[in-house]
Design a protein around this motif. Structure first.
Motif, short mmCIF file in Angstrom:
data_model
loop_
_atom_site.label_atom_id
_atom_site.label_comp_id
_atom_site.label_asym_id
_atom_site.label_seq_id
_atom_site.Cartn_x
_atom_site.Cartn_y
_atom_site.Cartn_z
N LEU A 66 -18.33 -28.36 -48.36
CA LEU A 66 -17.86 -28.57 -49.72
C LEU A 66 -16.37 -28.89 -49.67
CD1 LEU A 66 -18.41 -28.45 -52.79
CD2 LEU A 66 -17.88 -25.99 -52.68
N VAL A 67 -16.01 -30.06 -50.16
CA VAL A 67 -14.61 -30.51 -50.14
C VAL A 67 -13.91 -30.11 -51.42
CG1 VAL A 67 -13.12 -32.55 -50.05
CG2 VAL A 67 -15.15 -32.42 -48.59
N ALA A 68 -14.56 -30.31 -52.56
CA ALA A 68 -13.94 -30.00 -53.85
C ALA A 68 -15.01 -29.70 -54.88
CB ALA A 68 -13.08 -31.16 -54.31
N LEU A 69 -14.68 -28.78 -55.79
CA LEU A 69 -15.54 -28.46 -56.91
C LEU A 69 -14.66 -28.43 -58.14
CD1 LEU A 69 -18.47 -27.56 -57.73
CD2 LEU A 69 -17.60 -25.23 -57.62
N ASP A 70 -14.87 -29.36 -59.05
CA ASP A 70 -14.04 -29.52 -60.24
C ASP A 70 -14.92 -29.25 -61.47
OD1 ASP A 70 -12.51 -30.40 -62.39
OD2 ASP A 70 -12.22 -32.42 -61.61
N ASP A 71 -14.88 -28.02 -61.97
CA ASP A 71 -15.71 -27.67 -63.12
C ASP A 71 -15.28 -28.42 -64.38
OD1 ASP A 71 -17.69 -25.89 -62.11
OD2 ASP A 71 -16.20 -24.31 -61.97
N ALA A 72 -13.98 -28.57 -64.58
CA ALA A 72 -13.50 -29.28 -65.78
C ALA A 72 -13.95 -30.73 -65.79
CB ALA A 72 -11.98 -29.19 -65.87
N GLY A 73 -13.91 -31.39 -64.64
CA GLY A 73 -14.33 -32.78 -64.53
C GLY A 73 -15.79 -32.96 -64.16
N ARG A 74 -16.49 -31.83 -63.90
CA ARG A 74 -17.90 -31.83 -63.48
C ARG A 74 -18.11 -32.73 -62.26
NH1 ARG A 74 -18.52 -32.74 -68.99
NH2 ARG A 74 -19.01 -30.90 -70.20
N LYS A 75 -17.31 -32.49 -61.21
CA LYS A 75 -17.44 -33.25 -59.97
C LYS A 75 -17.56 -32.31 -58.78
CE LYS A 75 -14.64 -37.25 -61.30
NZ LYS A 75 -13.47 -38.05 -60.93
N LEU A 76 -18.47 -32.65 -57.88
CA LEU A 76 -18.65 -31.93 -56.62
C LEU A 76 -18.53 -32.96 -55.50
CD1 LEU A 76 -21.27 -29.28 -55.71
CD2 LEU A 76 -21.01 -31.28 -54.26
N THR A 77 -17.64 -32.70 -54.56
CA THR A 77 -17.46 -33.60 -53.42
C THR A 77 -17.75 -32.83 -52.13
OG1 THR A 77 -15.78 -34.88 -54.60
CG2 THR A 77 -15.83 -35.11 -52.20
N TYR A 78 -18.52 -33.46 -51.26
CA TYR A 78 -18.85 -32.84 -49.97
C TYR A 78 -18.82 -33.90 -48.89
CZ TYR A 78 -23.54 -34.87 -50.31
OH TYR A 78 -24.59 -35.75 -50.39
N GLU A 79 -18.79 -33.42 -47.64
CA GLU A 79 -18.84 -34.32 -46.50
C GLU A 79 -19.86 -33.83 -45.49
OE1 GLU A 79 -14.83 -34.26 -45.10
OE2 GLU A 79 -14.98 -32.25 -44.27
N ILE A 80 -20.42 -34.76 -44.76
CA ILE A 80 -21.37 -34.40 -43.71
C ILE A 80 -20.59 -34.02 -42.46
CG2 ILE A 80 -23.12 -35.30 -42.13
CD1 ILE A 80 -24.26 -36.92 -44.42
N VAL A 81 -20.92 -32.86 -41.92
CA VAL A 81 -20.36 -32.41 -40.65
C VAL A 81 -21.25 -32.88 -39.52
CG1 VAL A 81 -19.72 -30.37 -39.28
CG2 VAL A 81 -19.31 -30.39 -41.77
N GLU A 82 -22.56 -32.72 -39.72
CA GLU A 82 -23.54 -33.12 -38.70
C GLU A 82 -24.88 -33.34 -39.38
OE1 GLU A 82 -25.53 -31.11 -34.71
OE2 GLU A 82 -23.82 -30.15 -35.67
N ALA A 83 -25.52 -34.47 -39.10
CA ALA A 83 -26.81 -34.76 -39.72
C ALA A 83 -27.51 -35.88 -38.96
CB ALA A 83 -26.63 -35.18 -41.18
N PRO A 84 -28.84 -35.89 -39.02
CA PRO A 84 -29.60 -36.96 -38.37
C PRO A 84 -29.67 -38.21 -39.25
CG PRO A 84 -31.11 -35.39 -39.32
CD PRO A 84 -29.72 -34.86 -39.57
N LEU A 85 -28.52 -38.69 -39.68
CA LEU A 85 -28.43 -39.87 -40.52
C LEU A 85 -27.60 -40.93 -39.80
CD1 LEU A 85 -27.70 -38.14 -43.94
CD2 LEU A 85 -29.85 -39.20 -43.22
N PRO A 86 -27.84 -42.20 -40.11
CA PRO A 86 -27.14 -43.30 -39.41
C PRO A 86 -25.75 -43.57 -40.00
CG PRO A 86 -28.70 -44.22 -40.95
CD PRO A 86 -28.87 -42.72 -41.02
N VAL A 87 -24.95 -42.50 -40.16
CA VAL A 87 -23.62 -42.64 -40.77
C VAL A 87 -22.58 -41.80 -40.03
CG1 VAL A 87 -24.57 -43.11 -43.06
CG2 VAL A 87 -24.01 -40.76 -42.43
N ARG A 88 -21.32 -42.18 -40.21
CA ARG A 88 -20.16 -41.42 -39.73
C ARG A 88 -19.15 -41.37 -40.87
NH1 ARG A 88 -19.78 -45.67 -35.88
NH2 ARG A 88 -17.86 -46.05 -36.95
N GLY A 89 -18.37 -40.30 -40.92
CA GLY A 89 -17.33 -40.22 -41.94
C GLY A 89 -17.85 -40.22 -43.35
N TYR A 90 -19.01 -39.62 -43.57
CA TYR A 90 -19.66 -39.61 -44.88
C TYR A 90 -18.96 -38.63 -45.81
CZ TYR A 90 -23.43 -38.67 -48.28
OH TYR A 90 -24.17 -38.50 -49.42
N ARG A 91 -18.61 -39.11 -46.99
CA ARG A 91 -18.06 -38.28 -48.07
C ARG A 91 -18.71 -38.72 -49.36
NH1 ARG A 91 -12.17 -35.94 -49.28
NH2 ARG A 91 -12.62 -35.00 -47.27
#
Length: 144
Positions: A66-91
């Motif tokens: 979890l990178v950020a949780l903004d209740d006032a703006g209703r936004k949640l930002t997260y990043e992948i640390v490790e996953a079986p997906l074809p991506v790098r640097g996912y946010r």
């Protein structure tokens, strides 16, 4: 940098949708491809820096921070640390906005990433969007 995006309109209020989406450890409640989630280490599901370990319906494992949780703006930002997906640097950011004329809500799910080696941006985007679509459909079923 590549992007993936999915969105949906809800008849429920933005506050009702946000109450479910803001729970970083609550993804198994509405994503049909995720069967379990556990917060690792110190902190809780609402504290930036929290790491969740997701177990997919197929037994796969994902670690996300979890990178950020903004209740006032209703936004949640997260990043992948490790996953079986074809991506790098996912946010990724989930953003819930009210719809003024209907009292409903609009949820957008937007991600930036680099495709993993051997994967094109369109291929990686398709994999991600194929995960977002059933997740938001699942959210509709529990919010109805």
């Amino acid at each position: 940098m590549a992007t993936a995006y999915w969105s949906s309109v809800f008849t429920s209020s933005a506050d009702e949708i946000w109450a479910v989406v803001r729970r970083f450890n609550g993804l198994p409640d509405w994503h049909p491809a995720i069967r379990a989630s556990e917060i690792n280490g110190d902190g809780d599901e609402l504290t930036p820096g929290a790491v969740r370990v997701l177990t997919g319906a197929d037994g796969s494992t994902y670690r996300e921070r979890l990178v950020a949780l903004d209740d006032a703006g209703r936004k949640l930002t997260y990043e992948i640390v490790e996953a079986p997906l074809p991506v790098r640097g996912y946010r990724s950011t989930l953003h819930v906005q009210p719809i003024a004329d209907t009292d409903g809500a609009f949820l957008s799910w937007h991600a930036t990433f680099d495709p993993a080696d051997g994967t094109t941006a369109p291929e990686a985007t398709a994999v991600l969007e194929a995960a977002y679509a059933p997740a938001l459909a699942g959210l509709h079923t529990i919010i109805a």
